[in-house]
Design an enzyme around this catalytic site. Sequence first.
Site, short mmCIF file in Angstrom:
data_model
loop_
_atom_site.label_atom_id
_atom_site.label_comp_id
_atom_site.label_asym_id
_atom_site.label_seq_id
_atom_site.Cartn_x
_atom_site.Cartn_y
_atom_site.Cartn_z
N TYR A 152 0.63 -1.07 -0.06
CA TYR A 152 0.07 0.14 0.08
C TYR A 152 0.59 1.38 -0.34
CZ TYR A 152 -3.04 3.50 1.30
OH TYR A 152 -3.99 4.95 1.77
N LYS A 156 1.45 4.49 -3.06
CA LYS A 156 1.51 5.61 -2.92
C LYS A 156 2.22 5.94 -3.02
CE LYS A 156 -2.62 7.21 -1.13
NZ LYS A 156 -4.26 6.99 -3.07
#
Length: 325
Positions: A152, A156
């Site tokens: 994750y 990002k």
Amino acid sequence: MASILITGGAGFIGSHIARALLDQGHDLVLVDNLDAYYPPAIKRRNLDLLRAAGDFTFAEGDAGDYRDLYELIRRHRVEVIFHQSARPGIRQSLADPQTTHRQNVVTTLHLLQAAIDQDVELFVNASSSSVYGEAASLPLEETQPPRPVSPYGVSKMAAEAYTRCYHALYGLPTVSLRYFTVYGPRMRPDLAIFIFTRALLEGRRPVVFGDGEQKRDFTYIDDVVAANLAVLERPPAGEVINIGYGSHVSVNHLLAMLGDLTGVDVAPLYRERVRGDVSDTWACVDKARRLLGWEPTTDLATGLRRFVDWYRGAQDFYAPLLAGY
């Protein structure tokens, strides 16, 4: 007033930004795929609340579908994009990194390409403190090199990099806001404050992953909305900016505060720490003050009280939806 597109517009942060922009009189286009990551009825309720506040266009679909997105931007003459959609969650990214990459990186790339093709004037990207990974020093400043420790966080970081790239290559005014643990009314039901509050009010022992001494910078939703509105007013093109409260509190202390607010004795169940979960986050928000004229105003005690009051009023709606969740 501007024509503004919000991806993830039916979600937690996106719907709050949408409400603020509706109140300002902007023309809004919301895109959301109503993903079953959590019950879609929650997002539909967010949309109903927005409809009671004003008129907007809603397109149900995947923001990563370039052709549909291109046509939507063209037809509505979109001037500003607030990119809030993502596949959230560290644990989910460990279980399915491919989906995390596709929804967080590829979708951002498609949006950026559509933005330059259609002469969009501003692109605001929702990023995350997860890009920092384990803190080399605290508080975290934007000059510290990203070292994410989860798929994750990597996704990002990659989305940020594409955003900066399109600013450098094509002159697209872009800003990435690194959110730190956002909470508040209508927050996602998989987030800690929601999970803990629900457990306490249902008479269950809250589960804590790790020893509870990990610390977070909890940021109230109204402050996050205010930061996005500040970007709209004075966009610092090409920048990455922390958005947090500027403090850090342990999970154990957070639970104690929730226990006081709910009137429930807290007896957590401690479980093994989740791989990829960092020890501490704490935002230095000096850059946001300087570039945006923004200041966080809601301390944790006030924000938690507002959240618990809201949840008590919404519990009858959420309880049947989240049974077994």
